[in-house]
Design a protein around this motif. Structure first.
Motif, PDB file in Angstrom:
ATOM      1  N   ASP A 171       0.640  -1.010   0.104  1.00 39.78           N
ATOM      2  CA  ASP A 171      -0.041  -0.134   0.280  1.00 39.78           C
ATOM      3  C   ASP A 171       0.951   1.364   0.114  1.00 39.78           C
ATOM      4  O   ASP A 171       2.178   1.226   0.011  1.00 39.78           O
ATOM      5  CB  ASP A 171      -0.963   0.015   1.125  1.00 39.78           C
ATOM      6  N   ARG A 172       0.210   2.463  -0.041  1.00 44.52           N
ATOM      7  CA  ARG A 172       0.967   3.595  -0.106  1.00 44.52           C
ATOM      8  C   ARG A 172       2.028   3.677   1.097  1.00 44.52           C
ATOM      9  O   ARG A 172       3.060   4.294   0.834  1.00 44.52           O
ATOM     10  CB  ARG A 172       0.113   5.013  -0.443  1.00 44.52           C
ATOM     11  N   LYS A 173       1.489   3.660   2.384  1.00 43.97           N
ATOM     12  CA  LYS A 173       2.098   3.634   3.549  1.00 43.97           C
ATOM     13  C   LYS A 173       3.590   2.817   3.471  1.00 43.97           C
ATOM     14  O   LYS A 173       4.777   3.380   3.805  1.00 43.97           O
ATOM     15  CB  LYS A 173       1.379   3.486   4.768  1.00 43.97           C
ATOM     16  N   ASP A 176       6.116   4.205   0.721  1.00 42.33           N
ATOM     17  CA  ASP A 176       6.812   5.306   1.033  1.00 42.33           C
ATOM     18  C   ASP A 176       7.752   4.807   1.989  1.00 42.33           C
ATOM     19  O   ASP A 176       8.956   5.625   2.124  1.00 42.33           O
ATOM     20  CB  ASP A 176       5.653   6.329   1.698  1.00 42.33           C
ATOM     21  N   LYS A 177       7.537   4.045   2.858  1.00 44.22           N
ATOM     22  CA  LYS A 177       8.546   3.478   3.747  1.00 44.22           C
ATOM     23  C   LYS A 177       9.731   2.925   2.999  1.00 44.22           C
ATOM     24  O   LYS A 177      11.033   3.186   3.270  1.00 44.22           O
ATOM     25  CB  LYS A 177       8.179   2.224   4.745  1.00 44.22           C
TER      26      LYS A 177
END
Length: 232
Positions: A171-173, A176-177
């Motif tokens: 997912d986006r989170k 981004d990690k």
């Protein structure tokens, strides 16, 4: 010409990410062709949207054979009908012609964009008809050779990441990690995720949940190349 990256980028990524380090060691140096002519790169990417790599190559070769050079003058001299005759849709011919007009009248600055940040360049490019964020990101990577491009809109990158990190979903989170971890060399990391997604290491598998076909019950196959991630 290939995308340029040096040993310092490789060593940085290997130190930051042990799983990716193993991939890099197995795959070795990746050579991906680039086109540092921004005008022809934009045209090439518009042609390639939502069609196979083979079809894109065929149309692009016809254009190169037909025109003395791919630039604003030759595009405008050709006109939409001639562009369509090469095998592209009316919409794509229209987008390419509109781009040529903008370059010709100075509404799009081919030289100035090179001095802009990644975000600024993406904003400029997505202001063109037929260019969305994914396409702009690919132009930044495969034309402008920006070192830190990481596209959440590319299904093959997501597939490669699932395969490397054993995630069922990115997912986006989570994306981004990894972006923060791999920055400032996300472009090089992307090359390796594409390679993995394309089968460069046969023993690696996609951990995404299997999808059942409602009619036949057959298991669906996940996307395995960057074409699948195309958006306008």
């Amino acid at each position: 010409m290939y995308f340029q990256y040096d040993e310092s980028a490789i060593e940085y990524l290997k130190q930051k990410d042990k799983r990716l380090a193993k991939v890099i060691n197995k795959v070795g140096k990746i050579e991906r062709e680039v086109d540092n002519d921004l005008f022809s790169s934009v045209v090439h990417h518009i042609i390639g949207q939502q069609i196979s790599t083979k079809a894109q190559a065929t149309i692009w070769q016809r254009m190169q054979d037909d025109f003395s050079a791919v630039n604003a003058d030759t595009i405008l001299a050709a006109g939409i009908d001639r562009l369509q005759s090469l095998g592209m849709t009316f919409k794509k011919a229209e987008y390419i012609t509109d781009f040529a007009v903008k370059v010709k009248i100075g509404a799009f600055d081919l030289q100035g964009i090179w001095n802009k940040s990644d975000d600024e360049a993406i904003t400029e490019l997505t202001g063109l008809k037929g260019i969305g964020v994914w396409t702009a990101e690919m132009i930044l990577l495969f034309c402008m050779q920006r070192p830190n491009v990481f596209s959440y809109g590319d299904l093959a990158i997501l597939r490669g990441m699932r395969m490397v990190y054993h995630h069922r979903k990115i997912d986006r989170k989570l994306f981004d990690k990894y972006r923060r971890r791999l920055s400032p060399y996300c472009s090089v990391a992307s090359l390796y995720f594409w390679a993995v997604a394309g089968g460069a290491i046969p023993e690696m598998k996609d951990y995404a949940p299997k999808k059942e076909n409602k009619k036949s019950g057959q298991k669906g196959k996940a996307a395995s190349n960057s074409k699948s991630g195309q958006v306008l």
